[in-house]
Design a protein around this motif. Structure first.
Motif, PDB file in Angstrom:
ATOM      1  N   GLY A  68       0.796  -1.227   0.000  1.00 47.51           N
ATOM      2  CA  GLY A  68       0.000   0.000   0.000  1.00 47.51           C
ATOM      3  C   GLY A  68       0.824   1.270   0.000  1.00 47.51           C
ATOM      4  O   GLY A  68       0.276   2.364  -0.160  1.00 47.51           O
ATOM      5  N   ASP A  69       2.157   1.154   0.167  1.00 50.46           N
ATOM      6  CA  ASP A  69       3.007   2.343   0.171  1.00 50.46           C
ATOM      7  C   ASP A  69       3.238   2.896  -1.226  1.00 50.46           C
ATOM      8  O   ASP A  69       3.428   4.094  -1.409  1.00 50.46           O
ATOM      9  CB  ASP A  69       4.369   2.030   0.809  1.00 50.46           C
ATOM     10  CG  ASP A  69       4.304   1.997   2.327  1.00 50.46           C
ATOM     11  OD1 ASP A  69       3.330   2.535   2.882  1.00 50.46           O
ATOM     12  OD2 ASP A  69       5.222   1.437   2.949  1.00 50.46           O
ATOM     13  N   ALA A  70       3.269   1.995  -2.211  1.00 54.52           N
ATOM     14  CA  ALA A  70       3.596   2.417  -3.572  1.00 54.52           C
ATOM     15  C   ALA A  70       2.510   3.326  -4.140  1.00 54.52           C
ATOM     16  O   ALA A  70       1.316   3.160  -3.861  1.00 54.52           O
ATOM     17  CB  ALA A  70       3.780   1.201  -4.464  1.00 54.52           C
ATOM     18  N   ILE A  71       2.929   4.302  -4.923  1.00 57.22           N
ATOM     19  CA  ILE A  71       2.020   5.232  -5.594  1.00 57.22           C
ATOM     20  C   ILE A  71       2.282   5.153  -7.090  1.00 57.22           C
ATOM     21  O   ILE A  71       3.415   5.347  -7.537  1.00 57.22           O
ATOM     22  CB  ILE A  71       2.221   6.672  -5.096  1.00 57.22           C
ATOM     23  CG1 ILE A  71       1.831   6.773  -3.620  1.00 57.22           C
ATOM     24  CG2 ILE A  71       1.413   7.668  -5.917  1.00 57.22           C
ATOM     25  CD1 ILE A  71       2.046   8.142  -3.018  1.00 57.22           C
ATOM     26  N   THR A  72       1.254   4.842  -7.855  1.00 54.10           N
ATOM     27  CA  THR A  72       1.403   4.738  -9.298  1.00 54.10           C
ATOM     28  C   THR A  72       1.493   6.122  -9.920  1.00 54.10           C
ATOM     29  O   THR A  72       1.089   7.117  -9.306  1.00 54.10           O
ATOM     30  CB  THR A  72       0.206   3.995  -9.912  1.00 54.10           C
ATOM     31  OG1 THR A  72      -0.984   4.803  -9.732  1.00 54.10           O
ATOM     32  CG2 THR A  72      -0.009   2.640  -9.246  1.00 54.10           C
ATOM     33  N   PRO A  73       2.025   6.220 -11.153  1.00 53.32           N
ATOM     34  CA  PRO A  73       2.047   7.521 -11.829  1.00 53.32           C
ATOM     35  C   PRO A  73       0.659   8.145 -11.942  1.00 53.32           C
ATOM     36  O   PRO A  73       0.502   9.358 -11.818  1.00 53.32           O
ATOM     37  CB  PRO A  73       2.623   7.182 -13.211  1.00 53.32           C
ATOM     38  CG  PRO A  73       3.443   5.962 -12.984  1.00 53.32           C
ATOM     39  CD  PRO A  73       2.718   5.183 -11.924  1.00 53.32           C
ATOM     40  N   GLU A  74      -0.354   7.321 -12.165  1.00 52.57           N
ATOM     41  CA  GLU A  74      -1.724   7.840 -12.260  1.00 52.57           C
ATOM     42  C   GLU A  74      -2.158   8.464 -10.945  1.00 52.57           C
ATOM     43  O   GLU A  74      -2.742   9.550 -10.910  1.00 52.57           O
ATOM     44  CB  GLU A  74      -2.685   6.718 -12.649  1.00 52.57           C
ATOM     45  CG  GLU A  74      -4.135   7.193 -12.796  1.00 52.57           C
ATOM     46  CD  GLU A  74      -5.096   6.060 -13.091  1.00 52.57           C
ATOM     47  OE1 GLU A  74      -6.204   6.339 -13.573  1.00 52.57           O
ATOM     48  OE2 GLU A  74      -4.747   4.892 -12.819  1.00 52.57           O
ATOM     49  N   GLN A  75      -1.844   7.783  -9.837  1.00 47.17           N
ATOM     50  CA  GLN A  75      -2.201   8.319  -8.522  1.00 47.17           C
ATOM     51  C   GLN A  75      -1.424   9.591  -8.226  1.00 47.17           C
ATOM     52  O   GLN A  75      -1.954  10.519  -7.614  1.00 47.17           O
ATOM     53  CB  GLN A  75      -1.939   7.265  -7.451  1.00 47.17           C
ATOM     54  CG  GLN A  75      -2.899   6.091  -7.487  1.00 47.17           C
ATOM     55  CD  GLN A  75      -2.471   4.953  -6.576  1.00 47.17           C
ATOM     56  OE1 GLN A  75      -1.281   4.733  -6.355  1.00 47.17           O
ATOM     57  NE2 GLN A  75      -3.436   4.216  -6.032  1.00 47.17           N
ATOM     58  N   ALA A  76      -0.170   9.636  -8.658  1.00 54.77           N
ATOM     59  CA  ALA A  76       0.635  10.834  -8.436  1.00 54.77           C
ATOM     60  C   ALA A  76       0.050  12.035  -9.178  1.00 54.77           C
ATOM     61  O   ALA A  76       0.035  13.158  -8.664  1.00 54.77           O
ATOM     62  CB  ALA A  76       2.074  10.590  -8.883  1.00 54.77           C
ATOM     63  N   LEU A  77      -0.440  11.802 -10.383  1.00 55.21           N
ATOM     64  CA  LEU A  77      -1.015  12.902 -11.166  1.00 55.21           C
ATOM     65  C   LEU A  77      -2.416  13.264 -10.708  1.00 55.21           C
ATOM     66  O   LEU A  77      -2.903  14.354 -11.003  1.00 55.21           O
ATOM     67  CB  LEU A  77      -1.032  12.532 -12.654  1.00 55.21           C
ATOM     68  CG  LEU A  77       0.346  12.488 -13.328  1.00 55.21           C
ATOM     69  CD1 LEU A  77       0.246  11.943 -14.737  1.00 55.21           C
ATOM     70  CD2 LEU A  77       0.983  13.877 -13.341  1.00 55.21           C
ATOM     71  N   LYS A  78      -3.074  12.336  -9.986  1.00 53.54           N
ATOM     72  CA  LYS A  78      -4.393  12.631  -9.438  1.00 53.54           C
ATOM     73  C   LYS A  78      -4.318  13.168  -8.019  1.00 53.54           C
ATOM     74  O   LYS A  78      -5.348  13.349  -7.367  1.00 53.54           O
ATOM     75  CB  LYS A  78      -5.273  11.370  -9.469  1.00 53.54           C
ATOM     76  CG  LYS A  78      -5.821  11.057 -10.863  1.00 53.54           C
ATOM     77  CD  LYS A  78      -6.792   9.898 -10.823  1.00 53.54           C
ATOM     78  CE  LYS A  78      -7.437   9.673 -12.190  1.00 53.54           C
ATOM     79  NZ  LYS A  78      -8.402   8.562 -12.173  1.00 53.54           N
ATOM     80  N   ASP A  79      -3.102  13.417  -7.541  1.00 55.77           N
ATOM     81  CA  ASP A  79      -2.927  14.072  -6.252  1.00 55.77           C
ATOM     82  C   ASP A  79      -3.705  15.390  -6.277  1.00 55.77           C
ATOM     83  O   ASP A  79      -3.583  16.161  -7.231  1.00 55.77           O
ATOM     84  CB  ASP A  79      -1.433  14.341  -6.023  1.00 55.77           C
ATOM     85  CG  ASP A  79      -1.145  14.947  -4.667  1.00 55.77           C
ATOM     86  OD1 ASP A  79      -1.714  16.022  -4.371  1.00 55.77           O
ATOM     87  OD2 ASP A  79      -0.342  14.381  -3.913  1.00 55.77           O
ATOM     88  N   PRO A  80      -4.526  15.660  -5.255  1.00 61.40           N
ATOM     89  CA  PRO A  80      -5.321  16.898  -5.267  1.00 61.40           C
ATOM     90  C   PRO A  80      -4.495  18.163  -5.480  1.00 61.40           C
ATOM     91  O   PRO A  80      -4.946  19.106  -6.132  1.00 61.40           O
ATOM     92  CB  PRO A  80      -5.983  16.898  -3.885  1.00 61.40           C
ATOM     93  CG  PRO A  80      -6.056  15.457  -3.512  1.00 61.40           C
ATOM     94  CD  PRO A  80      -4.830  14.829  -4.089  1.00 61.40           C
ATOM     95  N   PHE A  81      -3.272  18.195  -4.935  1.00 60.97           N
ATOM     96  CA  PHE A  81      -2.417  19.366  -5.135  1.00 60.97           C
ATOM     97  C   PHE A  81      -2.074  19.537  -6.615  1.00 60.97           C
ATOM     98  O   PHE A  81      -2.067  20.655  -7.145  1.00 60.97           O
ATOM     99  CB  PHE A  81      -1.123  19.227  -4.329  1.00 60.97           C
ATOM    100  CG  PHE A  81      -1.304  19.386  -2.848  1.00 60.97           C
ATOM    101  CD1 PHE A  81      -1.741  20.586  -2.304  1.00 60.97           C
ATOM    102  CD2 PHE A  81      -1.025  18.344  -1.989  1.00 60.97           C
ATOM    103  CE1 PHE A  81      -1.904  20.727  -0.935  1.00 60.97           C
ATOM    104  CE2 PHE A  81      -1.178  18.480  -0.620  1.00 60.97           C
ATOM    105  CZ  PHE A  81      -1.621  19.681  -0.093  1.00 60.97           C
ATOM    106  N   VAL A  82      -1.784  18.418  -7.302  1.00 62.40           N
ATOM    107  CA  VAL A  82      -1.438  18.475  -8.723  1.00 62.40           C
ATOM    108  C   VAL A  82      -2.646  18.891  -9.551  1.00 62.40           C
ATOM    109  O   VAL A  82      -2.540  19.713 -10.469  1.00 62.40           O
ATOM    110  CB  VAL A  82      -0.899  17.110  -9.202  1.00 62.40           C
ATOM    111  CG1 VAL A  82      -0.659  17.121 -10.705  1.00 62.40           C
ATOM    112  CG2 VAL A  82       0.394  16.760  -8.473  1.00 62.40           C
TER     113      VAL A  82
END
Length: 397
Positions: A216-230
């Motif tokens: 559960g620690d890993a963050i996919t590129p999709e999740q990184a780009l869907k970060d609310p800050f981004v």
């Protein structure tokens, strides 16, 4: 006429190798894109923080002047660039600059005993030059400045919440050394890793263990780009669901409520809200014209729990303070839970001023059993469609 010969099938071993190479290439490109967006965003926010501090220092009464400055900047920037420039966000940018001053960044970058934030390359030298520039008189090279911030903005926001300077530097160093994701960093801070390692007699073993990521620690590129800050930084629409089934159920539910009559006015879907440094999403937000109130709807793929009720009351308190307009009645919450063989709909009416109003709301709002039946019908229809299409669920059909 002779039949045209079909092309020969590609060599299986060769195709597998090419396919694997392409998958690896695309995954790395997406990770690089996410890192690039985050670095540019972080550099921009650091630079905004610097300019706020420099302008703030010109005020006669620093505290009063600074508050007025943030308020005006927030209003003007929000009008021009949309969400992401609240007073709180601007204050975090200001604090970010104060916590990561140019001298501290340059000193850390050139130190040999700690992991360098800026690589000792031409790009690193450009970053140091960009930091030394005076922004009020020179055009900043934001691309070069981005080299100074290898962690995503979400990580720096989390680090800002660590008030102990030594602990903050420790977590930052370990995040860089171990390649922690934001989730890993958050977990280590919450577990008081800095304090625990200070008391440990075997610090090396603890540091080595911290390098290992947990499920559960890993963050996919999709999740990184869907970060609310981004999403705020790029002004992208924020619609996110945990699964295709959930996404389709939300859409069906929205259509169903609108079909009940003209009392329901659609306001938003996947409406985001921020409490401290945690983000939440309200699945659906409606306005009920006859009741003159917001209806906050949260859908759960599973059985109802006390945690769902608590989260809904959190949403209602936030909506009452931030979304409710003058003359409106307090918002009402609706928690919808769906799982195979069990559906449930619960209204949260505790925030209403009196029992008479609560009783009136119950007579006007859709009956819970009607909603449960609609959930069951929609879920079965969508699951049957998914099976028929080999796993895909159509949305909005």
């Amino acid at each position: 006429m002779s039949k045209q010969a079909l092309p020969a099938s590609p060599d299986l071993a060769g195709y597998t190798a090419v396919h694997g190479d392409i998958v690896a290439l695309l995954e790395e490109a997406r990770r690089a894109a996410a890192r690039s967006v985050n670095a540019l965003m972080t550099a921009s926010y650091w630079e905004i923080g610097r300019r706020i501090v420099e302008l703030e220092q010109g005020g006669k009464d620093r505290a009063e002047y600074g508050q007025a400055l943030l308020k005006r900047l927030s209003a003007d920037l929000s009008q021009r660039f949309g969400r992401g420039f609240s007073e709180r966000n601007l204050e975090q940018m200001r604090l970010f600059y104060l916590a990561w001053t140019p001298a501290q960044i340059s000193q850390t970058a050139s130190a040999k005993s700690t992991p360098a934030r800026i690589s000792q390359t031409a790009s690193g030298e450009r970053a140091l030059r960009a930091i030394s520039e005076t922004p009020s008189r020179h055009s900043i090279d934001i691309t070069a400045l981005a080299q100074a911030f290898p962690l995503p903005w979400s990580a720096y926001v989390r680090l800002l919440s660590v008030k102990n300077t030594a602990a903050r530097r420790f977590y930052e160093t370990e995040a860089l050394r171990c390649g922690w994701s934001v989730r890993q960093l958050d977990r280590q801070v919450n577990s008081q890793f800095y304090e625990r390692i200070a008391l440990s007699h075997n610090k090396a073993a603890m540091l080595e263990k911290a390098e290992t990521a947990q499920p559960g620690d890993a963050i996919t590129p999709e999740q990184a780009l869907k970060d609310p800050f981004v999403l705020e930084f790029l002004q992208l629409k924020d619609e996110y669901s945990e699964s295709d089934l959930e996404d389709a159920l939300i859409q069906h539910l929205a259509d169903f409520l609108l079909e009940l009559g003209d009392d329901f006015a659609f306001v938003g879907r996947q409406r985001r809200l921020r409490l401290d440094d945690s983000w939440f999403r309200v699945d659906l937000l409606f306005f009920h014209r006859r009741l003159r109130c917001l209806l906050v709807i949260d859908l759960k793929i599973g059985k109802f729990s006390h945690a769902d009720a608590g989260q809904m009351h959190l949403y209602l308190n936030y909506a009452r303070e931030h979304w409710m307009k003058p003359g409106e009645n307090p918002p009402v919450g609706l928690v919808l839970c769906t799982s195979k063989g069990a559906n449930e709909a619960r209204y949260a009416l505790d925030g209403l001023p009196n029992k008479v109003m609560a009783a009136e709301y119950q007579t006007v709002l859709p009956d819970a059993q009607l909603l449960e039946a609609e959930l069951e019908r929609s879920r079965r229809e969508l699951e049957a469609r998914r099976v028929g299409r080999g796993g895909d669920v159509g949305v909005g059909e």
